[in-house]
Design a protein around this motif. Structure first.
Motif, mmCIF file in Angstrom:
data_model
loop_
_atom_site.group_PDB
_atom_site.id
_atom_site.type_symbol
_atom_site.label_atom_id
_atom_site.label_comp_id
_atom_site.label_asym_id
_atom_site.label_seq_id
_atom_site.Cartn_x
_atom_site.Cartn_y
_atom_site.Cartn_z
ATOM 1 N N SER A 145 0.678 -1.333 0.038
ATOM 2 C CA SER A 145 -0.101 0.054 -0.006
ATOM 3 C C SER A 145 0.900 1.233 0.001
ATOM 4 O O SER A 145 0.535 2.364 -0.584
ATOM 5 C CB SER A 145 -1.133 0.056 1.137
ATOM 6 O OG SER A 145 -0.090 -0.201 2.213
ATOM 7 N N ASN A 146 2.139 1.260 0.445
ATOM 8 C CA ASN A 146 2.922 2.374 0.472
ATOM 9 C C ASN A 146 3.715 2.322 -0.635
ATOM 10 O O ASN A 146 4.544 3.331 -0.742
ATOM 11 C CB ASN A 146 3.888 2.299 1.709
ATOM 12 C CG ASN A 146 4.939 0.990 1.627
ATOM 13 O OD1 ASN A 146 4.963 0.280 0.825
ATOM 14 N ND2 ASN A 146 5.697 0.981 2.973
ATOM 15 N N TYR A 223 6.288 -10.146 5.159
ATOM 16 C CA TYR A 223 6.262 -9.139 4.100
ATOM 17 C C TYR A 223 5.601 -7.800 4.106
ATOM 18 O O TYR A 223 5.842 -7.040 3.071
ATOM 19 C CB TYR A 223 5.809 -10.097 2.943
ATOM 20 C CG TYR A 223 6.172 -11.517 2.703
ATOM 21 C CD1 TYR A 223 7.575 -11.678 2.361
ATOM 22 C CD2 TYR A 223 5.513 -12.390 3.011
ATOM 23 C CE1 TYR A 223 8.036 -12.779 1.829
ATOM 24 C CE2 TYR A 223 5.835 -13.726 2.769
ATOM 25 C CZ TYR A 223 7.220 -13.972 2.628
ATOM 26 O OH TYR A 223 7.649 -15.350 2.316
ATOM 27 N N GLY A 224 4.917 -7.656 5.058
ATOM 28 C CA GLY A 224 4.329 -6.302 5.238
ATOM 29 C C GLY A 224 3.167 -6.095 4.529
ATOM 30 O O GLY A 224 2.652 -4.898 4.480
ATOM 31 N N MET A 225 2.537 -7.218 4.249
ATOM 32 C CA MET A 225 1.564 -7.424 3.592
ATOM 33 C C MET A 225 0.075 -7.120 4.278
ATOM 34 O O MET A 225 0.135 -7.657 5.497
ATOM 35 C CB MET A 225 1.410 -8.638 2.653
ATOM 36 C CG MET A 225 2.150 -8.583 1.471
ATOM 37 S SD MET A 225 1.616 -10.324 0.627
ATOM 38 C CE MET A 225 0.060 -10.022 -0.145
ATOM 39 N N PHE A 230 -3.216 -7.834 -2.159
ATOM 40 C CA PHE A 230 -3.264 -8.878 -3.096
ATOM 41 C C PHE A 230 -3.819 -8.444 -4.558
ATOM 42 O O PHE A 230 -3.426 -8.923 -5.425
ATOM 43 C CB PHE A 230 -4.331 -10.100 -2.547
ATOM 44 C CG PHE A 230 -3.888 -11.242 -1.493
ATOM 45 C CD1 PHE A 230 -2.878 -12.074 -2.259
ATOM 46 C CD2 PHE A 230 -4.096 -11.147 -0.270
ATOM 47 C CE1 PHE A 230 -2.329 -13.023 -1.299
ATOM 48 C CE2 PHE A 230 -3.711 -12.086 0.579
ATOM 49 C CZ PHE A 230 -2.638 -12.935 0.219
ATOM 50 N N ILE A 231 -4.645 -7.328 -4.441
ATOM 51 C CA ILE A 231 -5.000 -6.601 -5.734
ATOM 52 C C ILE A 231 -4.059 -6.024 -6.721
ATOM 53 O O ILE A 231 -4.024 -6.014 -7.786
ATOM 54 C CB ILE A 231 -6.123 -5.521 -5.346
ATOM 55 C CG1 ILE A 231 -6.929 -5.216 -6.540
ATOM 56 C CG2 ILE A 231 -5.714 -4.445 -4.916
ATOM 57 C CD1 ILE A 231 -8.045 -6.337 -6.855
ATOM 58 N N SER A 232 -2.811 -5.721 -5.761
ATOM 59 C CA SER A 232 -1.695 -5.259 -6.786
ATOM 60 C C SER A 232 -0.472 -6.096 -6.631
ATOM 61 O O SER A 232 0.627 -5.693 -6.458
ATOM 62 C CB SER A 232 -1.272 -3.768 -6.221
ATOM 63 O OG SER A 232 -0.919 -3.665 -4.939
ATOM 64 N N ALA A 233 -0.884 -7.341 -6.713
ATOM 65 C CA ALA A 233 0.219 -8.461 -6.782
ATOM 66 C C ALA A 233 -0.064 -9.665 -7.928
ATOM 67 O O ALA A 233 -1.113 -9.419 -8.517
ATOM 68 C CB ALA A 233 0.073 -9.247 -5.508
ATOM 69 N N GLU A 234 0.992 -10.055 -8.333
ATOM 70 C CA GLU A 234 1.029 -11.154 -9.451
ATOM 71 C C GLU A 234 1.545 -12.267 -8.546
ATOM 72 O O GLU A 234 2.949 -12.505 -8.401
ATOM 73 C CB GLU A 234 1.734 -10.778 -10.460
ATOM 74 C CG GLU A 234 1.236 -9.784 -11.359
ATOM 75 C CD GLU A 234 2.153 -9.472 -12.483
ATOM 76 O OE1 GLU A 234 3.045 -10.065 -12.681
ATOM 77 O OE2 GLU A 234 1.905 -8.362 -13.365
#
Length: 463
Positions: A145-146, A223-225, A230-234
């Protein structure tokens, strides 16, 4: 004279030790690069060691210069500038480095019956049941998010956890799965991975799904997730096992992703090993999205090939026009370097054996692919087929012809038609595989090495 081919291991003077040594590094490349992003990193590291520099750092180019282009971390282009005027054509070898796999959905995590699962969406043409009850590793990238970007790999180290898609036990499967078609033994919406079973220790009345929350805690701590990330991940799930030798004689290789990283690796090595300055400019292009139709900005249906080719021309010629690009493409040669299907004696009925490829018979020249009535294919013209045939014969390459199955059996396509549609003379040339698109594809070490030899000869001698 009869068209007679023979098993390549019978060839006199065959350097078995050199073939086996070459394939050891090939296997390591498969273990290191299980996704297109990872393979681009791998190839880029090798290229930099051999003196390739980023094209953006060069205002002009001359014969012998070695440059690279990277497109969105999923395409890698390596170029050696040749002696000849570039508008007289380029020798392209174009492979794809994406492979069939299982992707996580954008909102994957859920809990049910005190187990945590993640939902997936398969990528490319797979037999879905082959991906159940095997160890899977998670590879990918996430933008937090950052804005921080993190590469994540879980399941490749010996002490890593792995993931799996559970299948139904045979004792209870007869009615539930027994009447299903093969393609639906496990359905797409049943490809869920187990990610945990332990509840969080947090005491918070608002937290209802304790197992899911524990998984989110683990992701955040490591991982700081957060869940929205998840929406900006592959994230991709791939087999967790490593490439291995097959057979008591160790003549075959079993591994995930050989379609088409066998061509990616051999074309990469071929351009790195070019002897001297080639007559024509040589281009190794590692592409993406072939398994889903070559769409998107990193697939061959984008104009990236024209983009980097025009950039090359503009750095070589002081005055550049669009006609220079059109001339260059129209005068160019290409090998669409993709695999063909080897005849499996167990299922030989899907092939027309007289026109089918075999393991250990060398690289496969495929005049056309497509389906049934040659639908969705490039059909190379006779003149260009002859030039490739002549190149292989005059350089002692072990080769064979191949067709992708019986006429009405099915079929498949490659990137060849997208190269041909901009005027490049193109033909499919790559090795044959058994169990293509499975989690554990099978190649011949001899064929892998002959593929490398073919691409190197094409770069050095094709005119």
């Amino acid at each position: 004279m009869l068209l007679k081919k023979e098993n390549g291991w019978k060839k006199e003077g065959l350097e078995k030790a050199k073939i086996f040594e070459f394939c050891e590094e090939y296997k390591r490349s498969l273990d290191f690069g299980k996704t297109e992003r990872e393979y681009v990193k791998y190839g880029l590291e090798l290229a930099k060691k051999e003196g390739f520099v980023c094209a953006s750092k060069k205002e002009s180019l001359k014969a012998g210069d070695k440059v690279f282009y990277v497109n969105r971390e999923k395409n890698l282009v390596l170029v050696v500038i040749g002696k000849e005027d570039i508008t007289k054509g380029i020798n392209y070898v174009v492979s794809h480095i994406d492979s069939p796999r299982i992707d996580l959905k954008q909102n994957p995590l859920y809990e049910e019956l005190e187990l945590a699962y993640m939902k997936t969406h398969y990528y490319g043409g797979i037999k879905k049941y082959q991906w159940a009850s095997i160890p899977l590793s998670l590879h990918g990238v996430v933008i937090l998010s950052n804005g921080e970007k993190k590469d994540i790999v879980i399941g490749e180290k010996d002490d890593d956890p792995v993931f799996t898609i559970p299948d139904l036990l045979p004792h209870l499967a007869a009615k539930y799965q027994g009447d299903r078609q093969t393609s639906e033994v496990i359905k797409g919406e049943e490809l869920h991975i187990i990610v945990g079973s332990m509840p969080t220790s947090i005491k918070n009345a608002e937290v209802k799904e304790l197992i899911k929350y524990k998984i989110l805690e683990e992701l955040n701590e490591t991982y700081g997730m957060i869940e929205e990330d998840f929406i900006s991940a592959e994230f991709q799930l791939v087999p967790a096992f490593k490439a291995k030798d097959i057979g008591l004689d160790r003549s075959l290789i079993g591994a995930y992703g050989q379609d088409d990283r066998v061509c990616g690796y051999t074309s990469l090595k071929a351009i790195l090993d070019i002897n001297g300055i080639p007559e024509k400019t040589a281009v190794c292009f590692l592409a993406d999205k072939e398994e889903t139709g070559s769409h998107g900005s990193t697939g061959l249906q984008s104009n990236y090939l024209e983009y980097f080719t025009s950039d090359l021309i503009s750095k070589i010629k002081k005055e550049y026009t669009d006609l220079d690009l059109r001339k260059t493409l129209w005068n160019s040669n290409a090998l669409s370097s993709d695999v063909n299907a080897a005849v499996d004696p167990i299922f030989k009925g899907v092939h027309e054996v007289q026109n089918a490829a075999k393991l250990n018979y060398g690289i496969v020249v495929t005049k056309f692919t497509g389906a049934r009535g040659k639908s969705g294919t490039n059909d190379a013209d006779a003149e260009y087929v002859w030039s490739i045939r002549n190149l292989l014969n005059s350089n002692n390459i072990t080769w064979q012809i191949g067709e992708l199955g019986r006429v009405d059996e099915g079929g498949g396509g490659t990137v060849a038609m997208f190269l041909a549609q901009v005027g490049i003379k193109t033909i499919d040339v790559g090795p044959a595989l058994l169990a293509m698109h499975s989690p554990f594809e099978v190649s011949s070490k001899l064929d892998v090495y002959e593929t490398y030899k073919t691409y190197r000869v094409f770069f050095e001698k094709m005119i």
